[in-house]
Motif scaffolding. Structure first.
Motif, PDB file in Angstrom:
ATOM      1  N   ALA A  93       0.195  -9.236  -6.954  1.00 48.71           N
ATOM      2  CA  ALA A  93      -0.826 -10.132  -6.392  1.00 48.71           C
ATOM      3  C   ALA A  93      -1.808 -10.570  -7.474  1.00 48.71           C
ATOM      4  O   ALA A  93      -2.325 -11.686  -7.453  1.00 48.71           O
ATOM      5  CB  ALA A  93      -1.568  -9.442  -5.259  1.00 48.71           C
ATOM      6  N   GLY A  94      -2.054  -9.686  -8.448  1.00 49.93           N
ATOM      7  CA  GLY A  94      -3.019 -10.000  -9.502  1.00 49.93           C
ATOM      8  C   GLY A  94      -2.399 -10.480 -10.802  1.00 49.93           C
ATOM      9  O   GLY A  94      -3.113 -10.666 -11.790  1.00 49.93           O
ATOM     10  N   ALA A 441       1.435 -17.638  -8.765  1.00 51.30           N
ATOM     11  CA  ALA A 441       2.800 -17.094  -8.635  1.00 51.30           C
ATOM     12  C   ALA A 441       3.030 -16.083  -9.745  1.00 51.30           C
ATOM     13  O   ALA A 441       2.500 -16.219 -10.848  1.00 51.30           O
ATOM     14  CB  ALA A 441       3.838 -18.208  -8.713  1.00 51.30           C
ATOM     15  N   THR A 442       3.799 -15.047  -9.418  1.00 52.02           N
ATOM     16  CA  THR A 442       4.155 -14.036 -10.414  1.00 52.02           C
ATOM     17  C   THR A 442       5.683 -13.934 -10.452  1.00 52.02           C
ATOM     18  O   THR A 442       6.335 -13.887  -9.405  1.00 52.02           O
ATOM     19  CB  THR A 442       3.552 -12.657 -10.042  1.00 52.02           C
ATOM     20  OG1 THR A 442       2.134 -12.804  -9.903  1.00 52.02           O
ATOM     21  CG2 THR A 442       3.832 -11.611 -11.111  1.00 52.02           C
ATOM     22  N   MET A 450       5.730 -13.058  -6.304  1.00 55.98           N
ATOM     23  CA  MET A 450       4.495 -13.398  -5.580  1.00 55.98           C
ATOM     24  C   MET A 450       4.306 -14.903  -5.616  1.00 55.98           C
ATOM     25  O   MET A 450       4.489 -15.523  -6.666  1.00 55.98           O
ATOM     26  CB  MET A 450       3.275 -12.707  -6.214  1.00 55.98           C
ATOM     27  CG  MET A 450       1.969 -12.900  -5.433  1.00 55.98           C
ATOM     28  SD  MET A 450       1.120 -14.474  -5.708  1.00 55.98           S
ATOM     29  CE  MET A 450       0.388 -14.217  -7.314  1.00 55.98           C
ATOM     30  N   ARG A 451       4.009 -15.468  -4.480  1.00 58.46           N
ATOM     31  CA  ARG A 451       3.704 -16.904  -4.412  1.00 58.46           C
ATOM     32  C   ARG A 451       2.566 -17.082  -3.430  1.00 58.46           C
ATOM     33  O   ARG A 451       2.656 -16.593  -2.298  1.00 58.46           O
ATOM     34  CB  ARG A 451       4.936 -17.651  -3.927  1.00 58.46           C
ATOM     35  CG  ARG A 451       5.007 -19.020  -4.466  1.00 58.46           C
ATOM     36  CD  ARG A 451       6.413 -19.543  -4.289  1.00 58.46           C
ATOM     37  NE  ARG A 451       6.448 -20.881  -4.798  1.00 58.46           N
ATOM     38  CZ  ARG A 451       7.546 -21.552  -5.007  1.00 58.46           C
ATOM     39  NH1 ARG A 451       8.704 -21.005  -4.774  1.00 58.46           N
ATOM     40  NH2 ARG A 451       7.494 -22.780  -5.460  1.00 58.46           N
ATOM     41  N   ALA A 457       9.307  -8.492  -2.811  1.00 50.69           N
ATOM     42  CA  ALA A 457      10.195  -7.864  -3.787  1.00 50.69           C
ATOM     43  C   ALA A 457      10.795  -6.635  -3.139  1.00 50.69           C
ATOM     44  O   ALA A 457      10.185  -6.013  -2.267  1.00 50.69           O
ATOM     45  CB  ALA A 457       9.422  -7.481  -5.045  1.00 50.69           C
ATOM     46  N   GLU A 458      11.986  -6.308  -3.568  1.00 50.87           N
ATOM     47  CA  GLU A 458      12.733  -5.185  -2.974  1.00 50.87           C
ATOM     48  C   GLU A 458      12.207  -3.869  -3.535  1.00 50.87           C
ATOM     49  O   GLU A 458      12.175  -3.697  -4.764  1.00 50.87           O
ATOM     50  CB  GLU A 458      14.210  -5.392  -3.376  1.00 50.87           C
ATOM     51  CG  GLU A 458      15.241  -4.639  -2.582  1.00 50.87           C
ATOM     52  CD  GLU A 458      15.188  -4.940  -1.097  1.00 50.87           C
ATOM     53  OE1 GLU A 458      15.337  -3.963  -0.351  1.00 50.87           O
ATOM     54  OE2 GLU A 458      14.974  -6.105  -0.701  1.00 50.87           O
ATOM     55  N   PRO A 459      11.802  -2.931  -2.676  1.00 48.65           N
ATOM     56  CA  PRO A 459      11.398  -1.615  -3.189  1.00 48.65           C
ATOM     57  C   PRO A 459      12.532  -1.007  -4.022  1.00 48.65           C
ATOM     58  O   PRO A 459      13.710  -1.172  -3.708  1.00 48.65           O
ATOM     59  CB  PRO A 459      11.158  -0.799  -1.918  1.00 48.65           C
ATOM     60  CG  PRO A 459      10.834  -1.808  -0.873  1.00 48.65           C
ATOM     61  CD  PRO A 459      11.642  -3.034  -1.223  1.00 48.65           C
ATOM     62  N   GLY A 460      12.145  -0.335  -5.081  1.00 47.43           N
ATOM     63  CA  GLY A 460      13.149   0.329  -5.915  1.00 47.43           C
ATOM     64  C   GLY A 460      13.705  -0.544  -7.021  1.00 47.43           C
ATOM     65  O   GLY A 460      14.619  -0.142  -7.738  1.00 47.43           O
ATOM     66  N   THR A 461      13.151  -1.752  -7.180  1.00 45.92           N
ATOM     67  CA  THR A 461      13.681  -2.639  -8.222  1.00 45.92           C
ATOM     68  C   THR A 461      12.874  -2.583  -9.514  1.00 45.92           C
ATOM     69  O   THR A 461      13.226  -3.239 -10.498  1.00 45.92           O
ATOM     70  CB  THR A 461      13.732  -4.113  -7.740  1.00 45.92           C
ATOM     71  OG1 THR A 461      12.440  -4.450  -7.188  1.00 45.92           O
ATOM     72  CG2 THR A 461      14.801  -4.311  -6.691  1.00 45.92           C
TER      73      THR A 461
END
Ligand code: URP
Ligand code: ZN
Ligand code: ZN
Length: 490
Positions: A93-94, A441-442, A450-451, A457-461
């Motif tokens: 987010a940041g 966006a990240t 992030m947009r 995003a998929e946890p664990g990636t």
């Protein structure tokens, strides 16, 4: 099949050495082209009117860090509330895409048991990550056998505390860690405050009934930080071991670093947004609200903030990290619950700042004309990546680097709220602060995570980042052709 998996189109790309209007071509998570018009793409992200910055590298974050007081066998365990999952959301987010956080060592134990546990925790997140190894109990087994093992696995920095019960090291133990780091090619990162001085002043304040959060600042004035910084540097010089001084809050400590640097010692200094925006006066808010601002070293005065900015401008302080350390105000282990009866020394140390780091430094620094955009890129991404041995994979926009990018609106005005931080903590110390400049966006390794504030995003990636040896940070304001690009002072 398209040549690029993703093209970021039409942005003003910030390299840390000026900007260029170009497209960024990404394949298999890496930057493969920087050119004016890249067309053959499976997907495109429009960066028109925006800056494109390297994803933030936050080399000082406490995430899901299990802490235990005292000796082996003591059962109480606390895990800082931020998990790798919530920290990943907050970081994206940041605009931050990589972190270096801390594997604890519990006194009476080796380092490998905690490392195994911490690796499991970190693997659940989405952020790319590496670790500093905290050393609290430098036994022969730890220094001779375990440190070489973790270095072989890509953990290239040892963290020591010169204060805090029960973490602090004596000078003798600190020297042992320096010697081990030198043998194994690690950086040593140091929390510099004088343990005995703080203990003495805290005892006197509490005995006098001065228990409110604001007395935390009274317990550790700048001289306490200056002394420890001087000693940390002197002993590092003795051993000929590079160190990074963490969270420098005042000019007195920064001047110790500047003197060491002028003498050619490999000593680097980090500061954090809290020392640029918060003051000891914040800890004097009504009721128990001041606990929300309590971190070590303490936030200082508005005049001191000006001096810290000057030390950033001079290049003495060359990394700005968050020192994100998440403890809510409420809840069973919250700052309020812990400190209200017992006094300021029982309030968990640390404040959250993972998502706020880039917006605050951009707004207070670039938008207000205190630093340049190049400085911002180096302070938040390139320098930490280089010093942590993560470059050129991280911290820069260059062909071959991981495609970690932030699309940044330099004109967007936002009032910081806790909801915008998207962390697990129930407050932000920056609530109500107005900033100019915000991430829209990240991109993490070529994936838009992030947009417009929505993190997906998929946890664990998140990936573990094995690190090489530290590299010297790039000097501020000096272009490769030797011209000084620093703006005129005054
Ligand atoms: O108060 C702080 N800084 N808490 C986090 C732990 C540390 O000292 O870095
Ligand atoms: Zn610290
Ligand atoms: Zn810290």
């Amino acid at each position: 099949m398209a040549e690029y998996d993703l093209v970021v189109r039409g942005g003003e790309v910030a390299t840390g050495f000026g900007t260029a209007r170009c497209d960024i071509g990404i394949r298999r998570g890496r930057i493969v082209a920087l050119a004016e018009r890249l067309t053959d793409a499976a997907a495109a992200l429009d960066a028109g009117g925006l800056l494109v910055l390297p994803g933030g590298v936050d080399s000082h974050c406490h995430i899901e860090e299990p802490a235990r007081g005292g000796t082996a066998g003591e059962p109480a365990v606390t895990v800082s509330e931020e998990s790798f999952l919530t920290a990943s959301t907050s970081a994206f987010a940041g605009g931050t895409t990589s972190v270096v956080c801390f594997v604890p060592q519990w006194k009476g134990e080796g380092i490998l048991p905690r490392l195994a546990d911490y690796e499991r925790r970190a693997a659940r997140g989405m952020l790319d990550y590496s670790f500093h190894q905290i050393i609290t109990d430098p036994t022969e087994a730890v220094l001779e056998r375990e440190v070489p093992e973790i270095v072989a696995r890509g953990i290239r920095s040892l963290k020591v505390f010169l204060t805090y019960e029960p973490l602090h090291l004596s000078d003798e133990d600190y020297i042992k860690v320096l010697v081990t780091a030198r043998r194994n090619g690690c950086l040593v990162t140091v929390h510099c405050e004088n343990y005995a001085a703080i203990k003495w002043r805290t005892g006197a304040l509490l005995a006098a009934g001065l228990t409110a959060p604001k007395y935390h600042a009274w317990s550790r004035p700048p001289v306490v930080e200056r002394e420890a910084t001087h000693r940390a540097i002197a002993l590092a010089e003795l051993v000929d071991q590079p160190i990074q001084v963490f969270h420098v809050s005042c000019a007195e400590a920064a001047e110790e670093i500047a003197r060491a640097q002028a003498r050619g010692l490999k000593v680097w200094g980090e500061t954090c947004p809290q020392y640029l925006t918060l003051t000891a006066g914040d800890m004097d808010r009504p009721g128990f609200a001041g606990a929300a601002f309590m971190c070590s070293p303490s936030p200082r005065s508005p005049e001191e903030q000006g001096r810290v900015w000057e030390m950033i401008r001079r290049g003495t302080l060359d990394v700005v990290s968050s020192d994100h350390c998440g403890f809510s105000m409420g809840g069973d282990r919250g700052k309020a619950v812990n400190g209200r009866d017992a006094g300021f020394d029982a309030i968990p140390n640390g404040i959250p700042g993972l998502a706020a780091r880039l917006p605050i430094l951009f707004s207070e620094g670039v938008s207000k004309g205190r630093i340049t955009l190049d400085d911002f890129v180096r302070l938040t991404a390139t320098n930490p990546a280089r010093l942590m041995g993560l470059a050129p994979r991280k911290g820069m926009i260059a062909v071959g680097a991981d495609a970690d990018l932030v699309l940044w609106d330099p004109r967007k005005k936002v009032t910081i709220t806790n909801a915008l931080m998207q962390h697990a903590i129930d407050y932000t110390p920056y609530e109500g602060l107005e900033v100019t400049g915000w991430p829209v966006a990240t991109v993490r390794r070529g994936e838009v995570v992030m947009r417009d504030g929505v993190v997906q995003a998929e946890p664990g990636t998140g990936r573990f980042l094995p690190r090489g040896p530290y590299a010297m940070v790039q000097p501020r304001g000096v272009l490769e052709n030797g011209f000084d690009a620093a703006p005129p002072r005054g």
